[in-house]
Design a protein around this motif. Structure first.
Motif, short mmCIF file in Angstrom:
data_model
loop_
_atom_site.label_atom_id
_atom_site.label_comp_id
_atom_site.label_asym_id
_atom_site.label_seq_id
_atom_site.Cartn_x
_atom_site.Cartn_y
_atom_site.Cartn_z
N VAL A 49 43.52 -35.52 -49.77
CA VAL A 49 42.92 -35.42 -48.44
C VAL A 49 43.85 -34.67 -47.49
N GLN A 50 45.15 -34.95 -47.58
CA GLN A 50 46.11 -34.25 -46.72
C GLN A 50 46.08 -32.74 -46.97
N LYS A 51 46.02 -32.36 -48.24
CA LYS A 51 45.99 -30.94 -48.58
C LYS A 51 44.67 -30.29 -48.16
N ASP A 60 35.70 -43.22 -49.08
CA ASP A 60 36.66 -44.14 -48.45
C ASP A 60 37.98 -43.45 -48.09
N SER A 61 38.26 -42.35 -48.78
CA SER A 61 39.54 -41.64 -48.51
C SER A 61 39.53 -40.91 -47.18
N GLY A 62 38.34 -40.77 -46.58
CA GLY A 62 38.24 -40.07 -45.30
C GLY A 62 38.07 -38.58 -45.43
N ILE A 63 37.61 -38.12 -46.59
CA ILE A 63 37.50 -36.67 -46.80
C ILE A 63 36.24 -36.06 -46.17
N LEU A 64 35.23 -36.91 -45.85
CA LEU A 64 33.96 -36.35 -45.36
C LEU A 64 34.13 -35.49 -44.10
N PRO A 65 34.82 -35.98 -43.07
CA PRO A 65 34.96 -35.12 -41.87
C PRO A 65 35.67 -33.79 -42.16
N ILE A 66 36.58 -33.84 -43.13
CA ILE A 66 37.31 -32.60 -43.49
C ILE A 66 36.35 -31.61 -44.16
N LEU A 67 35.52 -32.12 -45.07
CA LEU A 67 34.54 -31.25 -45.75
C LEU A 67 33.55 -30.67 -44.74
N VAL A 68 33.18 -31.47 -43.75
CA VAL A 68 32.26 -30.99 -42.73
C VAL A 68 32.89 -29.84 -41.94
N ARG A 69 34.17 -29.99 -41.60
CA ARG A 69 34.85 -28.90 -40.88
C ARG A 69 34.93 -27.63 -41.74
N CYS A 70 35.05 -27.84 -43.05
CA CYS A 70 35.09 -26.67 -43.95
C CYS A 70 33.77 -25.89 -43.93
N LEU A 71 32.66 -26.61 -43.73
CA LEU A 71 31.36 -25.92 -43.66
C LEU A 71 31.30 -24.96 -42.47
N GLU A 72 32.12 -25.20 -41.46
CA GLU A 72 32.10 -24.37 -40.25
C GLU A 72 33.00 -23.14 -40.35
#
Length: 515
Positions: free
Chosen positions: A74-76, A109-121
């Protein structure tokens, strides 16, 4: 209408006497549920994007799964280094693309969803958008809770934006993700529709689209048509029907299967939606698919036309006018029980129509095959055949019912009186009662036929049945037609509860049945 109410009013129902058409047309709730239980042939609601990997790839993924540090991943994925970020998101996508137990919940649970969403942008990085969309697609292919997590993260507006991407692989992955979200139920379906999702999806239906992409688009359209509680908005149905009319002309079996299931979902939504499908002009294209060599396409077509004939007599006639009955010799003798059952179910709704439609079943040579399914098929098919026969005895005129008896229906019909299904018993008793009412001077001959095949013994035993309607009906049949004290009056039974109105063009023999 509830099955219980239909059963009670069955002998009184004549569509050609101005009764409510829904009274006779047998859209029984429990049958609809039963028909929909087996979804193996249906298009899948959700699909994971799993690449065809060789064994080495699969082994690598398994090793990665056991060694992965999700916190580090997730950090990466949130890194400002584009190369590191892309590699991390791609690793997450590969984990979710594993064919064996993808770790969907641990990644959520790792919290990756918001990061993936930002990647879509990241519109300047289509490779990152693609990998993130693929990962989110596979998370959304899971349970409703997992799909909802993807929606709650704010992905839907972004996926709709990605439909406009100049990169086709990004567009296709966005379509796939939206298909999984729409397939989760009516609420997410209507949410995507409310954001204007239908029109951009339909724009992908064009000649130069790759076949794999078009298959995905067609599957998403089928998901848009799915679910009837509530059904899709009428405006959405109007938008989609021209596309389905176009897709049903395609030669690809996968596209055809999803197209026809879409039509079956729409025709399962009541008479107004049935009429919209008919008005779209698609029915003449649908009927020939009843004899397609692909069983899964036959199954979908049979469901769609079967739903149409649960409508009005006029809607039913549209199907018959396209030559549907010519396909049923083969369908009624099909090697798959499920197809036989739905073929008989279809015919039970034709025999619930008017006398012309009952006559069409006779002229197509289908009576012997219905009776064969009544006597020799598995019980679910026998049950449908019992309804087809009972409906026939209500809708048919005296000549037509005489033909039914002449074809040998009495013995297999009476045999079902020994089954454990109370609804089937009542349906058979209703049918027998209707035949006896119509028999006129031949009533004694018909009564003898019933007695000779042990039907009378079974009816007598049913006088002690725990179901009130069954024992009353059995008692009435014995009292009216098999009691020595009333034998003289039975020769010309008085029918006070039903006023038969036969078609003036039908010749009714003055002396009743000719067996």
């Amino acid at each position: 209408m509830a099955a219980e109410m239909q059963n009670k009013s069955r002998m009184m129902v004549f569509k050609n006497k101005g009764k409510d058409q829904d009274e006779m047309r047998r859209r029984r709730n429990e049958v609809t549920v039963e028909l929909r239980k087996n979804k193996r042939e249906e298009t899948l609601q959700k699909r994971r994007n799993v690449p065809i990997a060789d064994s080495t790839d699969e082994d690598d993924i398994e090793r990665t799964l056991s060694n992965i540090n999700l916190v580090e991943l997730v950090q990466k994925a949130a890194s400002h280094d584009p190369a590191e970020q892309l590699q991390a998101v791609q690793s997450a996508r590969k984990l979710l693309s594993s064919d064996k137990n993808p770790p969907i919940n641990p990644l959520i649970d790792s919290g990756i969803l918001p990061i993936l969403v930002r990647c879509l942008e990241q519109h300047d990085n289509p490779s990152l958008q693609f990998e993130a969309a693929w990962a989110l697609t596979n998370i959304a292919s899971g349970t409703s809770a997992q799909t909802q997590a993807v929606v709650t993260a704010g992905t839907v507006p972004l996926f709709l934006q990605l439909l406009l991407s100049s990169q086709q692989n990004v567009c296709e992955q966005a379509v796939w993700a939206l298909g999984n979200i729409i397939g989760d139920g009516p609420a997410p379906r209507d949410y995507v529709i409310s954001l204007g999702g239908v029109k951009p999806l339909l724009q992908f239906i064009k000649p130069d689209i790759p076949i794999t992409f078009l298959r995905n688009v067609t599957w998403v359209i089928a998901n848009l048509c799915r679910n009837k509680d509530p059904p899709p908005p009428l405006q959405t149905i109007k938008e989609i029907l021209p596309a389905l009319n176009h897709l049903i002309r395609h030669s690809d079996v996968n596209i055809l299967v999803d197209t026809v299931w879409a039509l079956s979902y729409l025709t399962d939504g009541g008479n107004e939606q049935i009429q919209m499908v008919i008005d779209s002009g698609v029915v003449p294209r649908l009927i020939p698919l009843l004899s397609h060599k692909e069983v899964k396409l036959q199954t979908a077509a049979l469901r769609a036309v079967g739903n149409i004939v649960t409508g009005t007599d006029e809607q039913t006639q549209t199907v018959l006018n396209c030559g549907a009955l010519s396909h049923f010799q083969n369908l009624l003798t099909h090697t798959k029980d499920k197809i036989c059952k739905e073929a008989v179910w279809f015919l039970s709704n034709i025999t619930a129509g008017n006398q012309q439609q009952v006559g069409a079943v006779i002229e197509a040579g289908l009576l012997p095959l219905i009776i064969r399914n009544l006597s020799k098929s598995d019980f679910p098919t026998q049950k449908e055949a019992a309804w087809a026969i009972s409906n026939f005895t209500i809708s048919g005129n005296r000549d037509q019912v005489a033909r039914l008896i002449h074809e040998g229906v009495i013995e297999p019909f009476c045999d079902l009186l020994s089954c454990k299904d109370t609804q089937v018993i009542q349906v058979v008793l209703d049918g027998i009662h209707n035949m006896l009412k119509l028999a006129g001077p031949e009533v004694e001959q018909l009564a003898n036929m019933i007695e000779e095949c042990s039907g009378l013994d079974k009816i007598e035993q049913l006088q002690t049945h725990e179901n009130v309607e069954i024992y009353k009906l059995a008692y009435d049949i014995i009292e009216q037609y098999f009691s020595e004290e009333t034998e003289d009056t039975n020769l010309a039974p008085q029918v006070t509860d039903v006023n038969f109105e036969f078609d003036s063009t039908t010749t009714i023999p003055s002396d009743g049945f000719k067996f």
